[in-house]
Design a protein around this motif. Structure first.
Motif, short mmCIF file in Angstrom:
data_model
loop_
_atom_site.label_atom_id
_atom_site.label_comp_id
_atom_site.label_asym_id
_atom_site.label_seq_id
_atom_site.Cartn_x
_atom_site.Cartn_y
_atom_site.Cartn_z
N PHE A 178 0.82 -1.22 0.00
CA PHE A 178 0.00 0.00 0.00
C PHE A 178 0.85 1.27 0.00
O PHE A 178 0.52 2.25 -0.68
CB PHE A 178 -0.95 -0.01 1.20
N HIS A 179 1.96 1.26 0.74
CA HIS A 179 2.78 2.47 0.83
C HIS A 179 3.45 2.80 -0.50
O HIS A 179 3.87 3.95 -0.72
CB HIS A 179 3.84 2.32 1.93
N GLU A 180 3.56 1.81 -1.41
CA GLU A 180 4.16 2.05 -2.72
C GLU A 180 3.13 2.44 -3.78
O GLU A 180 3.50 2.87 -4.88
CB GLU A 180 4.90 0.80 -3.21
N LEU A 181 1.85 2.28 -3.47
CA LEU A 181 0.82 2.51 -4.47
C LEU A 181 0.65 3.99 -4.76
O LEU A 181 0.53 4.80 -3.84
CB LEU A 181 -0.51 1.94 -4.02
N PRO A 182 0.60 4.38 -6.04
CA PRO A 182 0.20 5.75 -6.35
C PRO A 182 -1.27 5.95 -6.00
O PRO A 182 -2.02 4.98 -5.81
CB PRO A 182 0.43 5.85 -7.87
N GLU A 183 -1.70 7.19 -5.94
CA GLU A 183 -3.05 7.50 -5.50
C GLU A 183 -4.11 6.79 -6.35
O GLU A 183 -5.14 6.33 -5.84
CB GLU A 183 -3.28 9.01 -5.53
N ALA A 184 -3.86 6.68 -7.65
CA ALA A 184 -4.84 6.03 -8.53
C ALA A 184 -5.07 4.58 -8.12
O ALA A 184 -6.21 4.08 -8.11
CB ALA A 184 -4.37 6.09 -9.98
N ASP A 185 -4.00 3.87 -7.74
CA ASP A 185 -4.15 2.48 -7.32
C ASP A 185 -4.78 2.38 -5.94
O ASP A 185 -5.53 1.44 -5.65
CB ASP A 185 -2.79 1.79 -7.33
N ARG A 186 -4.49 3.33 -5.07
CA ARG A 186 -5.10 3.31 -3.75
C ARG A 186 -6.62 3.43 -3.84
O ARG A 186 -7.35 2.79 -3.08
CB ARG A 186 -4.53 4.42 -2.88
N ARG A 187 -7.08 4.23 -4.78
CA ARG A 187 -8.53 4.37 -4.96
C ARG A 187 -9.14 3.05 -5.42
O ARG A 187 -10.24 2.68 -4.99
CB ARG A 187 -8.83 5.47 -5.98
N VAL A 188 -8.45 2.32 -6.30
CA VAL A 188 -8.99 1.05 -6.79
C VAL A 188 -9.07 0.02 -5.67
O VAL A 188 -10.11 -0.62 -5.46
CB VAL A 188 -8.12 0.50 -7.95
N VAL A 189 -7.97 -0.17 -4.93
CA VAL A 189 -7.96 -1.22 -3.91
C VAL A 189 -8.72 -0.81 -2.65
O VAL A 189 -8.89 -1.63 -1.74
CB VAL A 189 -6.52 -1.65 -3.55
N ALA A 190 -9.19 0.44 -2.59
CA ALA A 190 -10.06 0.83 -1.48
C ALA A 190 -11.42 0.16 -1.58
O ALA A 190 -12.14 0.07 -0.58
CB ALA A 190 -10.23 2.35 -1.46
N ASP A 191 -11.77 -0.32 -2.78
CA ASP A 191 -13.04 -1.02 -2.97
C ASP A 191 -12.98 -2.38 -2.30
O ASP A 191 -12.11 -3.20 -2.60
CB ASP A 191 -13.32 -1.17 -4.47
N ASP A 192 -13.93 -2.65 -1.40
CA ASP A 192 -13.91 -3.89 -0.63
C ASP A 192 -14.02 -5.12 -1.51
O ASP A 192 -13.34 -6.13 -1.28
CB ASP A 192 -15.06 -3.86 0.39
N GLY A 193 -14.86 -5.05 -2.55
CA GLY A 193 -15.01 -6.20 -3.44
C GLY A 193 -13.75 -6.52 -4.19
O GLY A 193 -13.38 -7.71 -4.35
N ILE A 194 -13.03 -5.51 -4.65
CA ILE A 194 -11.78 -5.73 -5.38
C ILE A 194 -10.71 -6.30 -4.44
O ILE A 194 -9.98 -7.22 -4.80
CB ILE A 194 -11.30 -4.43 -6.05
#
Length: 295
Positions: A178-194
């Motif tokens: 998570f600490h390496e993820l750019p903001e765009a990826d953080r938004r994607v993996v914030a989705d519980d289903g994903i």
């Protein structure tokens, strides 16, 4: 339901099918690490697109037997074995992340059966001339691929320990990155289903060992067994501009060398942006018209 397919060499491959049984066949080659249970569009989307989606565990992952020392080009034999078992003469193929080089292998070495190919956030060959392969890459991947270049025992020890931790807690891989993820990826993996889909994917892929993960890393840092420049199959390359796991320069290098390929680079997107664009890519793969940018 999982189907077991046996290769001509006697190895087992765990195969899954999704979507419309009468749809146009598309192989989805999973990421690294990953499995046949990896991220994919929901069944109603696949039915609407008219897609029969086929996934399988690469050797050493999930329910598939290992094949130590495999090259990227060896994926062609496994795709052919699955296609033969399912009675498929031709098919399209899409590879996400670590599946990308394997999709290109089908385009290069199996052109008579591969109708179209797509690569989402893929890698270029380690020996790519004129490409600084590690530039812009997250530290975790730099360490992983450097370990692979140092030899099998080095990478096997590193990834074996990582796989054991993930088996104990599949959420750890996503949390650890998570600490390496750019903001765009953080938004994607914030989705519980994903997130839950990613956890299932990693848990299945690594449930026995790290063999598949190790062999992928080794294969990416060795000669692939083909030159992307020989590809004549219609090919689409999609990449998020902010990707730090397979930097966008890899996509641009491939786009410059694969004749007639279409390259779509999306500003503001990163590695996991490939999940949202996949339905559009599948639509392109099963459309008979000429190559054009679907994104």
């Amino acid at each position: 339901m999982t189907t077991i397919v046996h290769t001509p060499q006697g190895r087992k491959l765990a195969v899954e099918e999704w979507g419309s049984p009468t749809g146009r066949p598309v192989f989805l080659l999973h990421g690294t690490p990953g499995s046949r249970l990896g991220p994919r569009p929901r069944a109603p989307v696949l039915y609407r697109l008219g897609v029969r989606l086929i996934t399988f565990d690469r050797p050493g992952y999930g329910g598939s037997d290992p094949a130590r020392g495999r090259r990227v080009s060896d994926a062609v034999d496994d795709v052919s074995a699955v296609a033969d078992a399912l009675g498929l003469d031709t098919f399209a193929v899409v590879g996400r992340s670590g599946g990308g080089p394997h999709a290109l292998a089908c385009a290069a070495l199996l052109p008579e059966r591969t109708s179209k190919a797509a690569v989402l956030v893929g890698l270029a060959p380690r020996t790519a001339e004129g490409l600084d392969w590690f530039d812009g890459m997250a530290e975790s991947n730099v360490v992983e691929y450097s370990a692979a270049s140092a030899g099998y025992d080095v990478i096997a020890e590193r990834l074996g320990q990582a796989a054991a931790r993930i088996r104990a807690n599949p959420a750890q891989l996503v949390a650890g990155l998570f600490h390496e993820l750019p903001e765009a990826d953080r938004r994607v993996v914030a989705d519980d289903g994903i997130r839950k889909m990613l956890w299932r994917n990693f848990a299945e892929g690594l449930r026995h060992s790290a063999d598949g993960w190790v062999d992928d890393a080794m294969a990416f840092t060795r000669p692939w067994g083909f030159d992307p420049a020989v590809i004549e199959t219609p090919t689409l390359l999609w990449h998020g501009e902010d990707d730090v796991f397979s930097p966008v320069a890899h996509c641009r290098w491939l786009g410059e060398r694969i004749p007639g390929s279409v390259m779509a680079v999306e500003p503001g997107a990163a590695h996991f942006g490939a999940l949202s664009v996949l339905p559009d890519v599948l639509r392109w793969l099963v459309t008979s018209a000429g190559v054009r940018d679907p994104c």
